[in-house]
Design a protein around this motif. Structure first.
Motif, PDB file in Angstrom:
ATOM      1  N   ASN A   1      -2.221  23.512  18.778  1.00 41.63           N
ATOM      2  CA  ASN A   1      -0.795  23.654  19.610  1.00 41.63           C
ATOM      3  C   ASN A   1      -0.871  22.853  20.702  1.00 41.63           C
ATOM      4  O   ASN A   1       0.285  22.405  21.178  1.00 41.63           O
ATOM      5  N   ASP A   2      -1.869  22.509  21.452  1.00 38.14           N
ATOM      6  CA  ASP A   2      -1.849  21.645  22.599  1.00 38.14           C
ATOM      7  C   ASP A   2      -1.912  20.236  22.122  1.00 38.14           C
ATOM      8  O   ASP A   2      -2.330  19.453  23.136  1.00 38.14           O
ATOM      9  N   GLY A   3      -2.014  19.898  21.037  1.00 31.76           N
ATOM     10  CA  GLY A   3      -1.902  18.530  20.692  1.00 31.76           C
ATOM     11  C   GLY A   3      -3.345  17.691  20.506  1.00 31.76           C
ATOM     12  O   GLY A   3      -3.279  16.446  20.438  1.00 31.76           O
ATOM     13  N   MET A   4      -4.379  18.481  20.193  1.00 31.76           N
ATOM     14  CA  MET A   4      -5.607  17.717  19.933  1.00 31.76           C
ATOM     15  C   MET A   4      -5.742  17.734  18.325  1.00 31.76           C
ATOM     16  O   MET A   4      -5.572  18.689  17.532  1.00 31.76           O
ATOM     17  N   LEU A   5      -6.145  16.301  18.119  1.00 31.81           N
ATOM     18  CA  LEU A   5      -6.271  15.993  16.460  1.00 31.81           C
ATOM     19  C   LEU A   5      -7.661  16.761  15.961  1.00 31.81           C
ATOM     20  O   LEU A   5      -8.757  16.563  16.584  1.00 31.81           O
ATOM     21  N   THR A   6      -7.791  17.490  14.947  1.00 34.29           N
ATOM     22  CA  THR A   6      -8.877  18.137  14.556  1.00 34.29           C
ATOM     23  C   THR A   6      -9.308  17.552  13.154  1.00 34.29           C
ATOM     24  O   THR A   6     -10.503  17.643  12.881  1.00 34.29           O
ATOM     25  N   ALA A   7      -8.686  17.076  12.275  1.00 33.27           N
ATOM     26  CA  ALA A   7      -9.072  16.606  11.047  1.00 33.27           C
ATOM     27  C   ALA A   7      -7.865  15.582  10.474  1.00 33.27           C
ATOM     28  O   ALA A   7      -6.470  15.668  10.535  1.00 33.27           O
ATOM     29  N   ARG A   8      -8.279  14.615   9.542  1.00 35.61           N
ATOM     30  CA  ARG A   8      -7.576  13.657   8.636  1.00 35.61           C
ATOM     31  C   ARG A   8      -8.150  13.332   7.511  1.00 35.61           C
ATOM     32  O   ARG A   8      -9.322  13.199   7.250  1.00 35.61           O
ATOM     33  N   THR A   9      -7.250  13.528   6.362  1.00 30.90           N
ATOM     34  CA  THR A   9      -7.820  13.033   5.253  1.00 30.90           C
ATOM     35  C   THR A   9      -6.689  11.846   4.774  1.00 30.90           C
ATOM     36  O   THR A   9      -5.442  11.908   5.160  1.00 30.90           O
ATOM     37  N   ALA A  10      -7.091  10.734   4.189  1.00 30.14           N
ATOM     38  CA  ALA A  10      -6.126   9.692   3.760  1.00 30.14           C
ATOM     39  C   ALA A  10      -6.469   9.180   2.538  1.00 30.14           C
ATOM     40  O   ALA A  10      -7.550   8.989   2.148  1.00 30.14           O
ATOM     41  N   GLU A  11      -5.521   9.256   1.737  1.00 31.18           N
ATOM     42  CA  GLU A  11      -5.480   8.587   0.436  1.00 31.18           C
ATOM     43  C   GLU A  11      -4.853   7.435   0.237  1.00 31.18           C
ATOM     44  O   GLU A  11      -3.470   7.143   0.485  1.00 31.18           O
ATOM     45  N   ILE A  12      -5.497   6.368  -0.018  1.00 35.11           N
ATOM     46  CA  ILE A  12      -4.728   4.981   0.204  1.00 35.11           C
ATOM     47  C   ILE A  12      -4.942   4.171  -1.110  1.00 35.11           C
ATOM     48  O   ILE A  12      -5.947   4.330  -1.917  1.00 35.11           O
ATOM     49  N   VAL A  13      -3.909   3.656  -1.818  1.00 36.35           N
ATOM     50  CA  VAL A  13      -3.708   2.729  -2.915  1.00 36.35           C
ATOM     51  C   VAL A  13      -3.099   1.425  -2.500  1.00 36.35           C
ATOM     52  O   VAL A  13      -1.961   1.606  -1.851  1.00 36.35           O
ATOM     53  N   TRP A  14      -3.906   0.461  -3.006  1.00 32.06           N
ATOM     54  CA  TRP A  14      -3.586  -0.879  -2.631  1.00 32.06           C
ATOM     55  C   TRP A  14      -3.445  -1.574  -3.881  1.00 32.06           C
ATOM     56  O   TRP A  14      -3.886  -1.322  -4.904  1.00 32.06           O
ATOM     57  N   ASP A  15      -2.308  -2.593  -3.790  1.00 31.24           N
ATOM     58  CA  ASP A  15      -2.001  -3.273  -5.017  1.00 31.24           C
ATOM     59  C   ASP A  15      -2.637  -4.824  -4.850  1.00 31.24           C
ATOM     60  O   ASP A  15      -1.974  -5.542  -3.969  1.00 31.24           O
ATOM     61  N   SER A  16      -3.751  -5.223  -5.500  1.00 33.51           N
ATOM     62  CA  SER A  16      -4.205  -6.623  -5.257  1.00 33.51           C
ATOM     63  C   SER A  16      -3.423  -7.660  -6.131  1.00 33.51           C
ATOM     64  O   SER A  16      -3.488  -8.838  -5.999  1.00 33.51           O
TER      65      SER A  16
ATOM     66  N   ALA B   1       0.822  -1.262   0.085  1.00 32.57           N
ATOM     67  CA  ALA B   1      -0.035   0.045  -0.038  1.00 32.57           C
ATOM     68  C   ALA B   1       0.964   1.284   0.029  1.00 32.57           C
ATOM     69  O   ALA B   1       1.783   1.324   0.600  1.00 32.57           O
ATOM     70  N   VAL B   2       0.345   2.301  -0.522  1.00 34.74           N
ATOM     71  CA  VAL B   2       0.669   3.701  -0.516  1.00 34.74           C
ATOM     72  C   VAL B   2      -0.309   4.356  -0.012  1.00 34.74           C
ATOM     73  O   VAL B   2      -1.261   4.637   0.000  1.00 34.74           O
ATOM     74  N   MET B   3       0.253   5.208   1.324  1.00 31.62           N
ATOM     75  CA  MET B   3      -0.751   5.868   1.992  1.00 31.62           C
ATOM     76  C   MET B   3      -0.279   7.405   2.385  1.00 31.62           C
ATOM     77  O   MET B   3       0.804   7.689   2.541  1.00 31.62           O
ATOM     78  N   ARG B   4      -1.138   8.331   1.746  1.00 28.88           N
ATOM     79  CA  ARG B   4      -0.928   9.733   1.710  1.00 28.88           C
ATOM     80  C   ARG B   4      -1.976  10.191   3.131  1.00 28.88           C
ATOM     81  O   ARG B   4      -3.181  10.112   2.901  1.00 28.88           O
TER      82      ARG B   4
ATOM     83  N   GLU C   1     -10.237   8.130   1.143  1.00 29.59           N
ATOM     84  CA  GLU C   1     -10.263   7.287  -0.266  1.00 29.59           C
ATOM     85  C   GLU C   1      -9.562   6.458  -0.263  1.00 29.59           C
ATOM     86  O   GLU C   1      -8.221   6.344  -0.363  1.00 29.59           O
ATOM     87  N   SER C   2      -9.990   5.074  -0.554  1.00 26.37           N
ATOM     88  CA  SER C   2      -9.103   3.915  -0.879  1.00 26.37           C
ATOM     89  C   SER C   2      -9.604   3.287  -2.215  1.00 26.37           C
ATOM     90  O   SER C   2     -10.614   3.155  -2.555  1.00 26.37           O
ATOM     91  N   ARG C   3      -8.462   3.087  -2.870  1.00 29.32           N
ATOM     92  CA  ARG C   3      -8.524   2.803  -4.230  1.00 29.32           C
ATOM     93  C   ARG C   3      -7.490   1.438  -4.038  1.00 29.32           C
ATOM     94  O   ARG C   3      -6.362   1.546  -3.685  1.00 29.32           O
ATOM     95  N   GLN C   4      -8.122   0.425  -4.756  1.00 31.28           N
ATOM     96  CA  GLN C   4      -7.197  -0.691  -4.926  1.00 31.28           C
ATOM     97  C   GLN C   4      -7.227  -0.974  -6.454  1.00 31.28           C
ATOM     98  O   GLN C   4      -8.192  -1.199  -7.222  1.00 31.28           O
ATOM     99  N   VAL C   5      -5.873  -1.575  -7.014  1.00 31.67           N
ATOM    100  CA  VAL C   5      -5.809  -1.611  -8.274  1.00 31.67           C
ATOM    101  C   VAL C   5      -5.109  -3.110  -8.721  1.00 31.67           C
ATOM    102  O   VAL C   5      -4.641  -3.703  -7.735  1.00 31.67           O
TER     103      VAL C   5
END
Length: 772
Positions: free
Chosen positions: A302-317, A292-295, A347-351
Motif C-alpha cells: 500500500n505504501d508503494g514498495m515493490l515486493t515481487a515480479r514475474t516476467a514472461e517474455i517472447v521474442w521473435d528472431s 516482443a510480447v511481455m507479460r 522466463e524469456s523465450r525466443q522463437v
C-alpha cells in the motif's frame, strides 16, 4: 592534469565530414570491380525445386552467377543457422537465392530478372505466439544440428533461445503484497534506418585463399570471426578494412550484404565485387529490432514498495537468429527496471518465425522491456494514488544497492536523473491547453542498462619523430564522436596537444583487437586501454628526455607536448625526437590491454555473476505532450532527458547523443512501423516508412548527470545506448495524464489513440447511464 578532457573540443573528424571528404562504404571504388545483385525469394517458406540461370548467364556484362549450392556455408554470430544464399529452402520473403555479378550495377539488376526459380511452398508461421504452439510449422526442423554458442534451445520446436532467472521467493513476495498487477505489453519491429544502406566490397585472392573486405561496421573483429568460423579459414585469411560508417544503431554488426559480396568474390577470379543494397532491400532484407510480447505480474504494498515480479517474455528472431540470443537474454534481464525488487522470476523465450530477420537495435532489448516496465509503473502508481516520480524514487537503485544478481552497484546517478528531469519539465504544474480540442499531460519514464561484460580492448600508441602520436585502436567512428573522445583521453594521458593525436581507420590486419563499438563500452574499455598505454608512453618520453639531457626523469614533467625541468621549459617532444634525423633516434611505443575481468566490482554470489556489469547506465525522460482529442494526433511539446554518463569527456557530444536518443525514441514510439501481412513488408521505402523529421521534434533539454565511476577513465561511463529507451513509455504515461487512456502496444499511432479516446468516452457514457 587534464587540458582536453571535459571540454567540447572540435571533433577530429568534423572537417572531413562537413567538406565531403570522408570516405564511406558507398564511396569505395576499386579498379576492375564488379557489381552484385540478388534474386530474392517471393515466398515466406518454400522448398527450392530448381534454379534456371541460363538466360541470365547470357545477359550483357554478366561475369559471375552463384547459388547456395555453389557456396554451401552457414554463418551466424550466436548460431550458424543462416546460409550465405538459400541452399534447399527459403525461410522469409526477401531471402537471397541467387547472386549475380556484372560489369555494372544496372547489368546485374537486369540479369536478376532473367533467373527462373521454381518453388514448392511450405506451411509458414508469422506470429511469435503461434510459433510456440506444438503444432506450429517448424522453421528449422534440424535446429539441434547447428553450431551454436552456450545459449539453451528447445529442439523440435521453434524456440531458439530459452533463458530463466530466479532470485528470492516470488510466491512469498506476492503474499506480502497488498496489490498484484498483471498486464501484457508488446513492442514492434522497427528498422535501424541508418542513412547509409548496407554496402560492402569483397576481394578473394585465389593464390593465398584470403578475403579482403571494405565495409562500414561497428564490429570488425566479430565480423571477421563470423567469416573465419563459417568458411573454415584462419584469421590471417580474412582482412576487414572499415570505411566511414554512415550510421549503425545496431544494424551493421553482422553479415548482411557481405554474404553476397563474399560468395561472388570467391568465384570472380580475383576481381573485387561490390554489393550495395537499395533502400527497399535495406528495409526488408537486413535486420530489424526484435519484436516482443511481455507479460508482467508485479506485487506492491500500500505504501508503494515493490515486493515481487514475474516476467514472461517472447521474442521473435525472424527466420534466423543473427545475434538475437543476446537480446533475449541481456534485454530480458533488465525488465525489472532500475528498481529494488527482492523476489524475481523471469522466463524469456525466443522463437523462429517466417518473418524478416531481427537483430541488434540501439539499447539491445532495453527499448522493448523499458516500454513494458515503465508503463506498468505508472499504472500501479495511479491505482495506488502515489505520484509517479515519488513511486519511482521509493524503489529506485542508489549507490551501493545490490542488483538482482547481488552485484553491488557503483556509479549510480539514477535519483539525480529522476529529480532533475522532473524539475525541468515542471512536474506537478498544470499547463492549460491552447484550444478546446487539445489536452496536455506530462509523463516520466526511466531505465537501466548494463554494458557487455567482460569484454576487452587493446591499444597501441607510437610517437613519431615529429611528435605526432598514432593511436591504433579498433574503434570505428560510427558518427557518435568516439574518435574525438579517445583522442582527448590519449592527449591528456600522455601530455601532448590534441592536434598531435592521429587515430587511423580500423584494419584487422594491423589494428589490435577490440570488442564491438556497441553497448556504450568504447569510452570505458578503449579509454582504459589508451590510459594504460598512454601512461607508459609518457614515462618512456620522460625517460628518453632524461637520457638525452642527462637529467633525472623524476625531475621532468610533460604538459601539452612541452618537457619541463623543475618547472622550467627545456624542450618539446617534437624537437627532442626530431633532432635525431631519419637514421637515428628513439622508437617510443607502448601497448596495453584492458579487461574488467577480475575486477572486485563484478563480484556476485551464486550462478548469476555473469550478469554483472562493470558499469551501469541510467536515463530518465520527462515529457509534455499535447493531444488532439478529435484526431488522436500527438505533439510532443518538450522532453527533459537526464542521463548518467559518469563524467562527460566531451559535454557537447554527450548532449548530442542524448538529443539523438530522444529523437529516435519519439520516432519509434509514435511513427515507425512495418506494414503488411503474410511475412511481406508493404512499406519498403522512406516515402511510406514514417520516420520522425524536424517538424515532429520538440524542445529537448539534455541534462548530464555525472556519477564518476571509480574504475573508469576519468570517471566516464557510456552514453549512446540508453537514450532511446525511456521515450515511448514517457509519452504513453503523458497520454494517460492528458486524456486518461492507456495503450499497451507500440507504436502509439493517431488511429490507436483516437480509438482509445472514443472507447473511453463510450465507457464513461455507459457508466453514467447505469448510475442514473
Amino acid at each position: 592534469m587534464t587540458t582536453n578532457v571535459g571540454r567540447s573540443v572540435p571533433r577530429v573528424d568534423g572537417y572531413e565530414k562537413v567538406t565531403g571528404a570522408h570516405v564511406y562504404g558507398v564511396d569505395i571504388q576499386i579498379a576492375g570491380m564488379l557489381h552484385g545483385a540478388v534474386v530474392r525469394s517471393p515466398h515466406a517458406h518454400a522448398r527450392i525445386v530448381s534454379i534456371d540461370t541460363a538466360a541470365a548467364a547470357q545477359a550483357p556484362g554478366v561475369e559471375v552467377i552463384v547459388t547456395g549450392r555453389d557456396f554451401p556455408f552457414l554463418f551466424g554470430g550466436a548460431c550458424q543457422d543462416q546460409p550465405y544464399l538459400a541452399i534447399d529452402r527459403v525461410r522469409y520473403i526477401g531471402e537471397p537465392v541467387v547472386a549475380i555479378a556484372a560489369r555494372t550495377e544496372a547489368e546485374a539488376q537486369e540479369a536478376v530478372d532473367l533467373v527462373t526459380v521454381e518453388y514448392e511452398e511450405l506451411p509458414a508461421v508469422f506470429d511469435m505466439m503461434e510459433a510456440l504452439d506444438e503444432n506450429a510449422p517448424l522453421v528449422h526442423p534440424d535446429m539441434d544440428t547447428y553450431v551454436k554458442g552456450g545459449h539453451v534451445i528447445v529442439p523440435h520446436t521453434n524456440i531458439n533461445t530459452l533463458w530463466t532467472f530466479q532470485c528470492g521467493d516470488v510466491e512469498a513476495g506476492f503474499a506480502e503484497a497488498d496489490h498484484i498487477f498483471e498486464h501484457e505489453f508488446s513492442a514492434h519491429a522497427i528498422s535501424p534506418a541508418a542513412l547509409e544502406p548496407h554496402v560492402s566490397v569483397a576481394k578473394y585472392d585465389p593464390v593465398t585463399g584470403g578475403y579482403t573486405l571494405w565495409l562500414p561496421t561497428d564490429r570488425p573483429f566479430q565480423m571477421r570471426g563470423e567469416l573465419t568460423s563459417s568458411l573454415g579459414v584462419t584469421s590471417d585469411k580474412v582482412r576487414i578494412i572499415v570505411t566511414g560508417v554512415g550510421g549503425s544503431f545496431g544494424g551493421k554488426n553482422t553479415l548482411i550484404s557481405e554474404t553476397i559480396s563474399v560468395a561472388l568474390a570467391r568465384h570472380s577470379g580475383g576481381r573485387p565485387v561490390r554489393v550495395e543494397f537499395t533502400r527497399e532491400e535495406d528495409l526488408v532484407a537486413s535486420t530489424t529490432r526484435v519484436p516482443a510480447v511481455m507479460r508482467l505480474k508485479t506485487g506492491v504494498t500500500n505504501d508503494g514498495m515493490l515486493t515481487a515480479r514475474t516476467a514472461e517474455i517472447v521474442w521473435d528472431s525472424g527466420a534466423y537468429t543473427a545475434n538475437t540470443p543476446g537480446v533475449a537474454i541481456r534485454g530480458s534481464s533488465t525488465i525489472v527496471g532500475p528498481y529494488r525488487v527482492p523476489n524475481v522470476s523471469i522466463e524469456s523465450r525466443q522463437v523462429y518465425t517466417n518473418r524478416a530477420i531481427t537483430g541488434s537495435y540501439r539499447g539491445y532489448g532495453t527499448t522493448q522491456v523499458t516500454w513494458a516496465c515503465e508503463s506498468q509503473m505508472d499504472i500501479m502508481a495511479a491505482e495506488l494514488g502515489i505520484d509517479p516520480v515519488s513511486f519511482r524514487l521509493r524503489n529506485a537503485y542508489e549507490e551501493g544497492d545490490p542488483y538482482i544478481n547481488e552485484q553491488i552497484m557503483h556509479g549510480v546517478g539514477l535519483h539525480e536523473s529522476l529529480k532533475r528531469s522532473a524539475e525541468e519539465i515542471g512536474w506537478g504544474e498544470v499547463d492549460r491547453a491552447p484550444a478546446p480540442h487539445l489536452r496536455r499531460g506530462k509523463g516520466i519514464a526511466t531505465m537501466i542498462k548494463p554494458t557487455a561484460t567482460p569484454t576487452s580492448s587493446n591499444a597501441v600508441i607510437k610517437v613519431e619523430h615529429d611528435g605526432r602520436v598514432t593511436v591504433l585502436v579498433a574503434a570505428p567512428e560510427i558518427g557518435a564522436g568516439q574518435s574525438t573522445v579517445l583522442a582527448q583521453m590519449a592527449a591528456d594521458s600522455i601530455g601532448v596537444p590534441l592536434d598531435s593525436i592521429v587515430i587511423p581507420g580500423t584494419d584487422t590486419a594491423f589494428t589490435p583487437f577490440n570488442g564491438p563499438v556497441a553497448s556504450s563500452r568504447t569510452t570505458y574499455h578503449v579509454g582504459n586501454a589508451i590510459m594504460l598505454a598512454g601512461a607508459e608512453v609518457r614515462e618512456k618520453i620522460l625517460r628518453a628526455a632524461g637520457e638525452i639531457m642527462e637529467l633525472e626523469p623524476v625531475s621532468l614533467d610533460l604538459m601539452d607536448g612541452v618537457i619541463y625541468h623543475d618547472g622550467e621549459r627545456i624542450t618539446t617532444v617534437a624537437d627532442m625526437l626530431g633532432s635525431f634525423g631519419f637514421l637515428d633516434g628513439y622508437s617510443i611505443t607502448a601497448e596495453a590491454r584492458y579487461s574488467p575481468k577480475g575486477s572486485p566490482l563484478l563480484k556476485a554470489p551464486g550462478p548469476y555473476e555473469w550478469m554483472s556489469s562493470i558499469f551501469w547506465m541510467f536515463a530518465t525522460h520527462a515529457v509534455e505532450v499535447e493531444v488532439d482529442i478529435e484526431t488522436g494526433q500527438v505533439r510532443v511539446v518538450k522532453v527533459a532527458a537526464a542521463q548518467d554518463v559518469g563524467r562527460a569527456i566531451h559535454p557537447l557530444g554527450c548532449e548530442q547523443q542524448i538529443e539523438g536518443g530522444v529523437m529516435m525514441g519519439i520516432s519509434n514510439g509514435l511513427f515507425e512501423q512495418y506494414k503488411g501481412s503474410g511475412g511481406k513488408i508493404a512499406n519498403s521505402s522512406f516515402a511510406d516508412y514514417k520516420l520522425a523529421t524536424m517538424p515532429d521534434l520538440p524542445e529537448i533539454v539534455p541534462i548530464i548527470v555525472e556519477s564518476e565511476h571509480s574504475e573508469a577513465p576519468y570517471g566516464a561511463k557510456g552514453v549512446g545506448e540508453p537514450g532511446a529507451a525511456p521515450t515511448a513509455a514517457a509519452i504513453a504515461n503523458a497520454l494517460y495524464d492528458a486524456v486518461g487512456i492507456r495503450l499497451m502496444d507500440t507504436p502509439l499511432t493517431a488511429e490507436s489513440i483516437r480509438e482509445a479516446i472514443e472507447a473511453l468516452a463510450e465507457e464513461q457514457a455507459s457508466e453514467a447511464g447505469r448510475s442514473q
